[in-house]
Design a protein around this motif. Sequence first.
Motif, PDB file in Angstrom:
ATOM      1  N   VAL A  38       4.857 -21.979 -39.010  1.00 22.31           N
ATOM      2  CA  VAL A  38       4.930 -21.866 -40.479  1.00 22.31           C
ATOM      3  C   VAL A  38       4.434 -23.138 -41.155  1.00 22.31           C
ATOM      4  CG1 VAL A  38       6.492 -21.637 -42.427  1.00 22.31           C
ATOM      5  CG2 VAL A  38       6.761 -20.147 -40.424  1.00 22.31           C
ATOM      6  N   ILE A  39       4.974 -24.277 -40.665  1.00 26.66           N
ATOM      7  CA  ILE A  39       4.580 -25.554 -41.287  1.00 26.66           C
ATOM      8  C   ILE A  39       3.095 -25.834 -41.066  1.00 26.66           C
ATOM      9  CG2 ILE A  39       4.930 -28.054 -41.212  1.00 26.66           C
ATOM     10  CD1 ILE A  39       7.857 -27.504 -40.510  1.00 26.66           C
ATOM     11  N   GLY A  40       2.638 -25.556 -39.848  1.00 27.51           N
ATOM     12  CA  GLY A  40       1.222 -25.783 -39.553  1.00 27.51           C
ATOM     13  C   GLY A  40       0.327 -24.894 -40.409  1.00 27.51           C
ATOM     14  N   GLY A  41       0.732 -23.627 -40.547  1.00 32.95           N
ATOM     15  CA  GLY A  41      -0.059 -22.718 -41.387  1.00 32.95           C
ATOM     16  C   GLY A  41      -0.078 -23.166 -42.832  1.00 32.95           C
ATOM     17  N   TYR A  42       1.059 -23.625 -43.345  1.00 36.40           N
ATOM     18  CA  TYR A  42       1.145 -24.080 -44.752  1.00 36.40           C
ATOM     19  C   TYR A  42       0.225 -25.282 -44.983  1.00 36.40           C
ATOM     20  CZ  TYR A  42       3.171 -26.041 -48.996  1.00 36.40           C
ATOM     21  OH  TYR A  42       3.349 -26.559 -50.248  1.00 36.40           O
ATOM     22  N   LEU A  43       0.312 -26.226 -44.007  1.00 38.83           N
ATOM     23  CA  LEU A  43      -0.546 -27.414 -44.149  1.00 38.83           C
ATOM     24  C   LEU A  43      -2.015 -27.044 -44.070  1.00 38.83           C
ATOM     25  CD1 LEU A  43       1.444 -29.978 -41.927  1.00 38.83           C
ATOM     26  CD2 LEU A  43       1.339 -29.864 -44.435  1.00 38.83           C
ATOM     27  N   LEU A  44      -2.350 -26.123 -43.156  1.00 35.78           N
ATOM     28  CA  LEU A  44      -3.739 -25.696 -43.012  1.00 35.78           C
ATOM     29  C   LEU A  44      -4.255 -25.030 -44.286  1.00 35.78           C
ATOM     30  CD1 LEU A  44      -6.212 -25.386 -41.184  1.00 35.78           C
ATOM     31  CD2 LEU A  44      -5.247 -23.214 -40.354  1.00 35.78           C
ATOM     32  N   ILE A  45      -3.405 -24.168 -44.862  1.00 36.23           N
ATOM     33  CA  ILE A  45      -3.796 -23.499 -46.119  1.00 36.23           C
ATOM     34  C   ILE A  45      -4.023 -24.520 -47.226  1.00 36.23           C
ATOM     35  CG2 ILE A  45      -2.986 -21.955 -47.942  1.00 36.23           C
ATOM     36  CD1 ILE A  45      -1.589 -20.320 -45.756  1.00 36.23           C
ATOM     37  N   ASN A  46      -3.121 -25.513 -47.347  1.00 36.97           N
ATOM     38  CA  ASN A  46      -3.272 -26.551 -48.374  1.00 36.97           C
ATOM     39  C   ASN A  46      -4.537 -27.351 -48.172  1.00 36.97           C
ATOM     40  OD1 ASN A  46      -0.959 -25.883 -49.716  1.00 36.97           O
ATOM     41  ND2 ASN A  46       0.335 -27.378 -48.665  1.00 36.97           N
ATOM     42  N   ILE A  47      -4.833 -27.656 -46.874  1.00 34.58           N
ATOM     43  CA  ILE A  47      -6.039 -28.430 -46.585  1.00 34.58           C
ATOM     44  C   ILE A  47      -7.290 -27.643 -46.972  1.00 34.58           C
ATOM     45  CG2 ILE A  47      -7.433 -29.423 -44.722  1.00 34.58           C
ATOM     46  CD1 ILE A  47      -4.809 -30.164 -43.336  1.00 34.58           C
ATOM     47  N   LEU A  48      -7.269 -26.339 -46.639  1.00 30.32           N
ATOM     48  CA  LEU A  48      -8.441 -25.500 -46.946  1.00 30.32           C
ATOM     49  C   LEU A  48      -8.616 -25.284 -48.442  1.00 30.32           C
ATOM     50  CD1 LEU A  48      -8.166 -22.801 -44.117  1.00 30.32           C
ATOM     51  CD2 LEU A  48      -9.759 -24.739 -44.248  1.00 30.32           C
ATOM     52  N   ASN A  49      -7.521 -25.110 -49.156  1.00 31.83           N
ATOM     53  CA  ASN A  49      -7.590 -24.799 -50.591  1.00 31.83           C
ATOM     54  C   ASN A  49      -7.721 -26.049 -51.455  1.00 31.83           C
ATOM     55  OD1 ASN A  49      -7.377 -22.079 -50.105  1.00 31.83           O
ATOM     56  ND2 ASN A  49      -5.138 -22.032 -50.353  1.00 31.83           N
TER      57      ASN A  49
END
Length: 217
Positions: A38-49
């Motif tokens: 969950v945390i990794g996905g959230y960080l990845l989404i923030n990085i991409l967006n």
Amino acid sequence: MMAKEDKSFSSRSSRRQKSSFDRFLNWAIGIVVALIVVIGGYLLINILNSPSDTASTQNATTKSEEKHKTAGENSSKDKSDKDNTQATDDQNQGDDSQVSDDDSTTSDDSDSTTDEDAKNGPALTGPWKPIGTSQSEPHTTNYDQGSVDWNERVKAMSIATGISEGDMVVVWLGNGGAPDKSLGKVHAKGSNTTYDVLLQWVKNKGWKPLSVDEEGS
């Protein structure tokens, strides 16, 4: 026999405890893995967006600044055009006022000359001023009796001799030796004194008496 049964019970209890611990351990590992995902996905989404959002924000800010800059330039241009137009209008009004003042001064001078001459009697020695005119340029001398040009010359001779137009007899009025000059012979009603009056046309100002010669009494 009894000792064997206790040993078997103890073994089963130990296996149950181990099984419970394994299940707990599995649940803990699963929770940790889920949190990591969950945390990794959230960080990845923030990085991409994040770059896109930043770019959008920057674009919006740039457009807003350009809009304000354009509005300011248009406002300054409109103000400058308005100031230039106002300055041109003021200058035109000043020129018109100056022309009006000049015309008024010419008219006042003419009226003043007429009044003074009529009041003080003959001003046979001059100098005289142009009497003013309602005619436009280029001027053409007109010897038709009763024409505007004729009447203005009669007025000029009246001013030069001090004889009122109503009391003046025009004996002769003709060319004075040049296109812009006219010579008249006049006398007052009931008088034997005759005056030769030489007139000259002054551009835009009318006829001006040049000389008055008294012929006899």
